[in-house]
Motif scaffolding. Sequence first.
Motif, PDB file in Angstrom:
ATOM      1  N   TYR A  92     -42.185  50.418  -3.786  1.00  0.00           N
ATOM      2  CA  TYR A  92     -43.191  50.053  -4.785  1.00  0.00           C
ATOM      3  C   TYR A  92     -43.047  48.593  -5.189  1.00  0.00           C
ATOM      4  O   TYR A  92     -44.023  47.842  -5.249  1.00  0.00           O
ATOM      5  CB  TYR A  92     -43.072  50.960  -6.017  1.00  0.00           C
ATOM      6  N   LEU A  93     -41.806  48.159  -5.426  1.00  0.00           N
ATOM      7  CA  LEU A  93     -41.592  46.775  -5.831  1.00  0.00           C
ATOM      8  C   LEU A  93     -41.951  45.807  -4.711  1.00  0.00           C
ATOM      9  O   LEU A  93     -42.533  44.745  -4.957  1.00  0.00           O
ATOM     10  CB  LEU A  93     -40.128  46.566  -6.235  1.00  0.00           C
ATOM     11  N   VAL A  94     -41.631  46.155  -3.477  1.00  0.00           N
ATOM     12  CA  VAL A  94     -41.865  45.257  -2.342  1.00  0.00           C
ATOM     13  C   VAL A  94     -43.327  45.232  -1.926  1.00  0.00           C
ATOM     14  O   VAL A  94     -43.896  44.170  -1.654  1.00  0.00           O
ATOM     15  CB  VAL A  94     -40.980  45.658  -1.145  1.00  0.00           C
ATOM     16  N   ASP A  95     -43.973  46.390  -1.904  1.00  0.00           N
ATOM     17  CA  ASP A  95     -45.302  46.490  -1.302  1.00  0.00           C
ATOM     18  C   ASP A  95     -46.456  46.473  -2.290  1.00  0.00           C
ATOM     19  O   ASP A  95     -47.582  46.118  -1.919  1.00  0.00           O
ATOM     20  CB  ASP A  95     -45.403  47.781  -0.471  1.00  0.00           C
ATOM     21  N   GLU A  96     -46.232  46.859  -3.542  1.00  0.00           N
ATOM     22  CA  GLU A  96     -47.359  47.071  -4.441  1.00  0.00           C
ATOM     23  C   GLU A  96     -47.347  46.218  -5.706  1.00  0.00           C
ATOM     24  O   GLU A  96     -48.401  45.955  -6.281  1.00  0.00           O
ATOM     25  CB  GLU A  96     -47.434  48.552  -4.832  1.00  0.00           C
ATOM     26  N   LEU A  97     -46.192  45.809  -6.159  1.00  0.00           N
ATOM     27  CA  LEU A  97     -46.145  45.018  -7.394  1.00  0.00           C
ATOM     28  C   LEU A  97     -46.739  43.636  -7.140  1.00  0.00           C
ATOM     29  O   LEU A  97     -46.400  42.973  -6.150  1.00  0.00           O
ATOM     30  CB  LEU A  97     -44.696  44.885  -7.861  1.00  0.00           C
ATOM     31  N   VAL A  98     -47.647  43.202  -8.011  1.00  0.00           N
ATOM     32  CA  VAL A  98     -48.330  41.922  -7.822  1.00  0.00           C
ATOM     33  C   VAL A  98     -48.243  41.099  -9.103  1.00  0.00           C
ATOM     34  O   VAL A  98     -47.817  41.587 -10.159  1.00  0.00           O
ATOM     35  CB  VAL A  98     -49.816  42.124  -7.440  1.00  0.00           C
ATOM     36  N   GLN A  99     -48.650  39.857  -8.993  1.00  0.00           N
ATOM     37  CA  GLN A  99     -48.631  38.952 -10.145  1.00  0.00           C
ATOM     38  C   GLN A  99     -49.442  39.530 -11.292  1.00  0.00           C
ATOM     39  O   GLN A  99     -50.556  40.003 -11.115  1.00  0.00           O
ATOM     40  CB  GLN A  99     -49.190  37.595  -9.737  1.00  0.00           C
ATOM     41  N   GLY A 100     -48.873  39.503 -12.485  1.00  0.00           N
ATOM     42  CA  GLY A 100     -49.521  40.056 -13.671  1.00  0.00           C
ATOM     43  C   GLY A 100     -49.047  41.451 -14.016  1.00  0.00           C
ATOM     44  O   GLY A 100     -49.245  41.901 -15.155  1.00  0.00           O
ATOM     45  N   ASP A 101     -48.433  42.162 -13.068  1.00  0.00           N
ATOM     46  CA  ASP A 101     -47.882  43.481 -13.363  1.00  0.00           C
ATOM     47  C   ASP A 101     -46.671  43.331 -14.267  1.00  0.00           C
ATOM     48  O   ASP A 101     -46.048  42.265 -14.348  1.00  0.00           O
ATOM     49  CB  ASP A 101     -47.477  44.200 -12.084  1.00  0.00           C
ATOM     50  N   ARG A 102     -46.321  44.427 -14.938  1.00  0.00           N
ATOM     51  CA  ARG A 102     -45.184  44.403 -15.849  1.00  0.00           C
ATOM     52  C   ARG A 102     -44.209  45.519 -15.520  1.00  0.00           C
ATOM     53  O   ARG A 102     -44.582  46.566 -14.985  1.00  0.00           O
ATOM     54  CB  ARG A 102     -45.662  44.533 -17.304  1.00  0.00           C
ATOM     55  N   LEU A 103     -42.965  45.262 -15.852  1.00  0.00           N
ATOM     56  CA  LEU A 103     -41.926  46.270 -15.746  1.00  0.00           C
ATOM     57  C   LEU A 103     -40.916  46.024 -16.853  1.00  0.00           C
ATOM     58  O   LEU A 103     -41.035  45.059 -17.606  1.00  0.00           O
ATOM     59  CB  LEU A 103     -41.271  46.240 -14.355  1.00  0.00           C
ATOM     60  N   GLU A 104     -39.948  46.915 -16.970  1.00  0.00           N
ATOM     61  CA  GLU A 104     -38.936  46.779 -18.021  1.00  0.00           C
ATOM     62  C   GLU A 104     -37.592  46.396 -17.420  1.00  0.00           C
ATOM     63  O   GLU A 104     -37.208  46.891 -16.361  1.00  0.00           O
ATOM     64  CB  GLU A 104     -38.805  48.086 -18.791  1.00  0.00           C
ATOM     65  N   LEU A 105     -36.890  45.509 -18.127  1.00  0.00           N
ATOM     66  CA  LEU A 105     -35.572  45.054 -17.696  1.00  0.00           C
ATOM     67  C   LEU A 105     -34.560  45.287 -18.806  1.00  0.00           C
ATOM     68  O   LEU A 105     -34.880  45.218 -19.990  1.00  0.00           O
ATOM     69  CB  LEU A 105     -35.582  43.557 -17.390  1.00  0.00           C
ATOM     70  N   ARG A 106     -33.326  45.527 -18.391  1.00  0.00           N
ATOM     71  CA  ARG A 106     -32.208  45.601 -19.338  1.00  0.00           C
ATOM     72  C   ARG A 106     -31.038  44.839 -18.728  1.00  0.00           C
ATOM     73  O   ARG A 106     -30.664  45.046 -17.580  1.00  0.00           O
ATOM     74  CB  ARG A 106     -31.810  47.057 -19.589  1.00  0.00           C
ATOM     75  N   GLY A 107     -30.482  43.930 -19.515  1.00  0.00           N
ATOM     76  CA  GLY A 107     -29.359  43.161 -18.994  1.00  0.00           C
ATOM     77  C   GLY A 107     -29.237  41.828 -19.700  1.00  0.00           C
ATOM     78  O   GLY A 107     -29.885  41.595 -20.729  1.00  0.00           O
TER      79      GLY A 107
END
Length: 272
Positions: A92-107
């Motif tokens: 999903y991250l390699v093939d479908e995520l595009v500019q403007g999409d959002r995800l959550e990070l922890r670190g």
Amino acid sequence: MARAAVPGRLGDRLRWSVAEVTGRHVESPTAVTLTLDVPGWPGHLPGQHVDVRLTAEDGYSTQRSYSIASAQDGTRLALTVQRIPDGEVSPYLVDELVQGDRLELRGPVGGWFVWRPEQQEPVLLVAGGSGLVPLMCMIRARHAAGSRVPFRLIHSLRSPREQLYGPEVRRGSPGLDVARIYTREAPAGVERPAGRITPEDLVRHGWPPDFEPLVYVCGPTGFVEKAAAYLVLLGHAPERVRTERFGGSGSQEDSQGRGALRRRLQGRPCRP
């Protein structure tokens, strides 16, 4: 000179933040680098990683850990993701995520497998495949800090098609030596035939043990265990050999159901 990375308090680093994809760069047929903007990012040290969480509209959520590829740069950071066959998150991250999409990070996460610009001892980086990612973060941080600490990189990869950061690594920088070990298909003109890394490779391209280098080894579990054992047998002090390993397909990546995330998201950005 880049400012020193000072990770935030533990509570800040354990809190989920929303990141927006601001760019993507294809590194190889199976890997991309995602550039993210993370408001309030506390900073990171070279070698640390983040947890990534994706959540679908129906509430289904899953998370994975990815190494940070970029040196500290304000609220921006980069993750390089290698697609794992039949995986749940990486396709999903390699093939479908595009500019403007959002995800959550922890670190950021991690405090042992890190390099700090104030360190002065020679550094040996030994990478297997996409294990190059956190080591590339160290290389970039060294360049950003204007450090003259000598670095040597040994990158073991299957074939030239799987090279990451090709032009950037080829350009290199003063004090950085790079050697590639091809395990299955070597390009024309390369003296060493294809094959797995050997103690002779580490002797030829690494630092002598009496130089007391700090060694970072990252890659699949089998590669890391073998390379670390070779280094100790060659005389490197075990406490100076730091390792980071990851599993492959069939372990963490597909343990929650192949394709489940893609079906639920239906090609849409995740819900933070």
